[in-house]
Design an enzyme around this catalytic site. Structure first.
Site, short mmCIF file in Angstrom:
data_model
loop_
_atom_site.label_atom_id
_atom_site.label_comp_id
_atom_site.label_asym_id
_atom_site.label_seq_id
_atom_site.Cartn_x
_atom_site.Cartn_y
_atom_site.Cartn_z
N ASP A 12 -4.51 4.11 46.74
CA ASP A 12 -5.93 4.28 46.37
C ASP A 12 -6.25 5.70 45.94
O ASP A 12 -7.37 6.18 46.14
CB ASP A 12 -6.86 3.88 47.53
CG ASP A 12 -6.56 2.50 48.05
OD1 ASP A 12 -6.33 1.62 47.22
OD2 ASP A 12 -6.53 2.31 49.29
N ASN A 37 -0.72 -7.34 46.36
CA ASN A 37 -1.29 -6.90 47.64
C ASN A 37 -2.20 -5.69 47.50
O ASN A 37 -3.08 -5.47 48.32
CB ASN A 37 -0.19 -6.59 48.65
CG ASN A 37 0.87 -5.67 48.12
OD1 ASN A 37 1.11 -5.62 46.93
ND2 ASN A 37 1.52 -4.93 48.99
N GLY A 39 -4.48 -3.04 44.71
CA GLY A 39 -5.16 -3.19 43.43
C GLY A 39 -5.58 -1.85 42.86
O GLY A 39 -5.72 -0.87 43.57
N HIS A 40 -5.74 -1.85 41.56
CA HIS A 40 -6.30 -0.69 40.88
C HIS A 40 -7.71 -1.06 40.46
O HIS A 40 -7.94 -2.18 40.03
CB HIS A 40 -5.57 -0.42 39.57
CG HIS A 40 -4.20 0.10 39.74
ND1 HIS A 40 -3.87 1.11 40.60
CD2 HIS A 40 -3.05 -0.24 39.11
CE1 HIS A 40 -2.59 1.36 40.49
NE2 HIS A 40 -2.06 0.56 39.60
N THR A 41 -8.59 -0.11 40.49
CA THR A 41 -9.90 -0.34 39.93
C THR A 41 -10.00 0.48 38.66
O THR A 41 -9.70 1.67 38.67
CB THR A 41 -11.01 0.09 40.91
OG1 THR A 41 -10.64 -0.41 42.20
CG2 THR A 41 -12.35 -0.46 40.51
N THR A 302 -9.02 -6.42 49.19
CA THR A 302 -9.51 -7.07 50.40
C THR A 302 -10.99 -6.80 50.66
O THR A 302 -11.60 -7.51 51.46
CB THR A 302 -8.75 -6.53 51.62
OG1 THR A 302 -8.90 -5.10 51.62
CG2 THR A 302 -7.27 -6.87 51.55
N ARG A 306 -12.23 1.42 53.86
CA ARG A 306 -11.04 2.27 54.04
C ARG A 306 -11.28 3.27 55.15
O ARG A 306 -12.41 3.70 55.38
CB ARG A 306 -10.72 2.99 52.74
CG ARG A 306 -10.24 2.02 51.68
CD ARG A 306 -9.97 2.72 50.35
NE ARG A 306 -9.55 1.73 49.36
CZ ARG A 306 -9.79 1.82 48.05
NH1 ARG A 306 -10.43 2.86 47.57
NH2 ARG A 306 -9.38 0.88 47.23
N SER A 413 -9.48 15.04 37.95
CA SER A 413 -10.35 13.93 37.59
C SER A 413 -11.69 14.11 38.28
O SER A 413 -11.76 14.24 39.50
CB SER A 413 -9.68 12.63 38.03
OG SER A 413 -10.56 11.54 37.85
#
Ligand code: GDP
Length: 426
Positions: A12, A37, A39-41, A302, A306, A413
């Site tokens: 993440d 399992n 993920g990227h956003t 999920t 976090r 970023s």
């Protein structure tokens, strides 16, 4: 040229955004490990997307997206994802799937659930996507490669053999319904229909692409600290999260990877259980979680909140080293703009001794964070494009971290969008 985008921490870190951004100058983007399992956003002109299986390059019409042999391929999830992006107006991406990729079987997901249920409170915090049972079977040599879908007789025979052992566990350990060979076979025939148009000898394809001078981007999932060998074992994932594995999971020579961009988040977060030395709690954590990422720090797969913490130089230095970092992309820095002071973990105190070296898990359990507190910059840095225009305290924060971790921060970023990036010459 081959580049890799990987994570320095617990995942993440914002790899999806960096991959999406570098996708502009890539011809081919390859997923080389992991499965659905994590993920990227990604936020772009088409909207906001959570990708679990598709490489982030699917939003460009000039890129080919590849699922490498190292991936845990969940065919129905892949198809759901393709449909969901096409529905939102993204042109049908060009996708290739390695004939050597192995498939997540429906029973892998069941075994994941049953095992979590059996372990109850002592579980590993699995996302129940079948990833651990999948990789266990792969290395026990009872997994199924995509290529096997095309030999029906051999497939039938193998299914019989494999489910015989699965059924022993289902009956005696989990007390759950047994698997039927015909049903498994029928499911795999469905999978074959879905995947057939995309199957490819990926390593041969990439060999030619490298010869032709194409730009290839390897896209990692999770981060160094979740690597099964070098991470916080056993609270790790089941496939290597390191750039080095990119060579294996894509099927290319290791020496072709020329640039390793390790993504490092300006504060820490982690999902699931496991050692997390600079973790914070209470209102302090809630506020960072609320303000974090793009709309809060909640799992892309999920939705779980976090765990939050301050930036950990010890873990990140190690995370960058073990990746073989050439460049650090330092992300989500804009989020810290609300803080008067920002603690940074610069050492671990273990049994009365302070170390800057990341230890093995048993020592990590005893580690207490040693903080240095830096002044905040108390302003919104989104929209800034030149390094020199960042507030002085913000530059000091970046340069402090860079010195501690010992790898050059060449990208910063400061927002979720593709254009929210500051390049820096080191
Ligand atoms: P990944 O798995 O490493 O790709 O990480 P995530 O998908 O969980 O990304 C982290 C979140 O942070 C996503 O919601 C991104 O849109 C967002 N994000 C990425 N970079 C930045 C940034 O520089 N600033 C802010 N505010 N959000 C970012």
């Amino acid at each position: 040229m081959v580049r890799a985008v990987v994570g320095a921490n617990w995942g993440d870190e914002g790899k999806g955004k960096i991959t999406d951004m570098l996708g502009e100058t890539s011809d081919i983007i390859v997923r080389f490990q992991g499965g659905a399992n994590a993920g990227h956003t990604i936020v772009n002109n088409y909207g906001k997307f959570a990708l679990h299986t598709l490489p982030s390059g699917v939003f460009y019409s000039h890129t080919t997206s590849i699922i490498g042999n190292g991936v845990a391929l969940n065919i129905p999830v892949l198809f759901k994802e393709i449909n969901s992006i096409v529905e939102k107006g993204v042109p049908m991406p060009k996708i290739l799937v390695s004939d050597r990729a192995q498939m997540v079987m429906p029973y892998h997901i069941l075994f994941d659930e049953y095992e979590e249920e059996r372990l109850a409170g002592k579980s590993f915090g699995s996302t129940k996507s079948g990833i651990a049972p999948f990789y266990s079977d792969k290395y026990a040599k009872i997994g199924f490669q995509v290529s096997e879908l095309f030999d029906e007789d051999a497939l039938k025979e193998k299914i019989q053999r494999v489910i015989a052992t699965k059924n022993v566990l289902l009956e005696h350990l989990y007390h759950k319904p047994l698997l039927k060979a015909e049903e498994v076979f029928d499911t795999l025939m469905e999978y074959r229909k879905m995947i057939a148009p995309y199957v490819c000898d990926v390593s041969a394809y990439l060999y030619q692409a490298i010869k032709d001078g194409k730009n290839i981007l390897l896209e990692g999932q999770l981060g160094s600290l979740k690597d099964p060998d070098h991470g916080i074992y056993p609270m790790v994932t089941s496939s290597s999260t390191l750039a080095a594995y990119g060579a294996i999971g894509a099927g290319i020579p290791p020496y072709e990877i020329k640039q390793i961009i390790t993504v490092c988040k300006a504060y820490s977060s982690a999902v699931g259980a496991g050692e997390f030395v600079s973790e914070i709690f209470g209102e302090e954590a809630d506020e960072l979680r609320r303000r974090g990422g793009d709309g809060g720090e909640y799992g892309a797969t999920t939705g779980r909140p976090r765990r939050m913490g301050w930036f950990d130089c010890v873990a990140s230095k190690y995370g960058c080293r073990i990746q073989g970092t050439t460049d650090v992309a330092f992300t989500v820095l804009d989020v810290l703009g609300y803080l008067d002071e920002i603690p940074v973990c610069v050492g671990y105190e273990i049994d009365g001794t302070v170390t800057k070296d990341f230890p093995t898990t048993s020592l990590l359990k005893k580690a207490k964070p040693v903080y240095e507190v830096l002044p905040g910059w108390k302003s919104d840095i989104r929209g800034i494009r030149n390094y020199e225009e960042l507030p002085e305290n913000c530059r000091n924060y970046i340069e402090f971290v860079e010195k501690e971790i010992g790898f050059p921060i060449t990208m910063i970023s400061n927002g979720p969008g593709r254009q929210d990036i500051i390049y820096r010459n080191c």
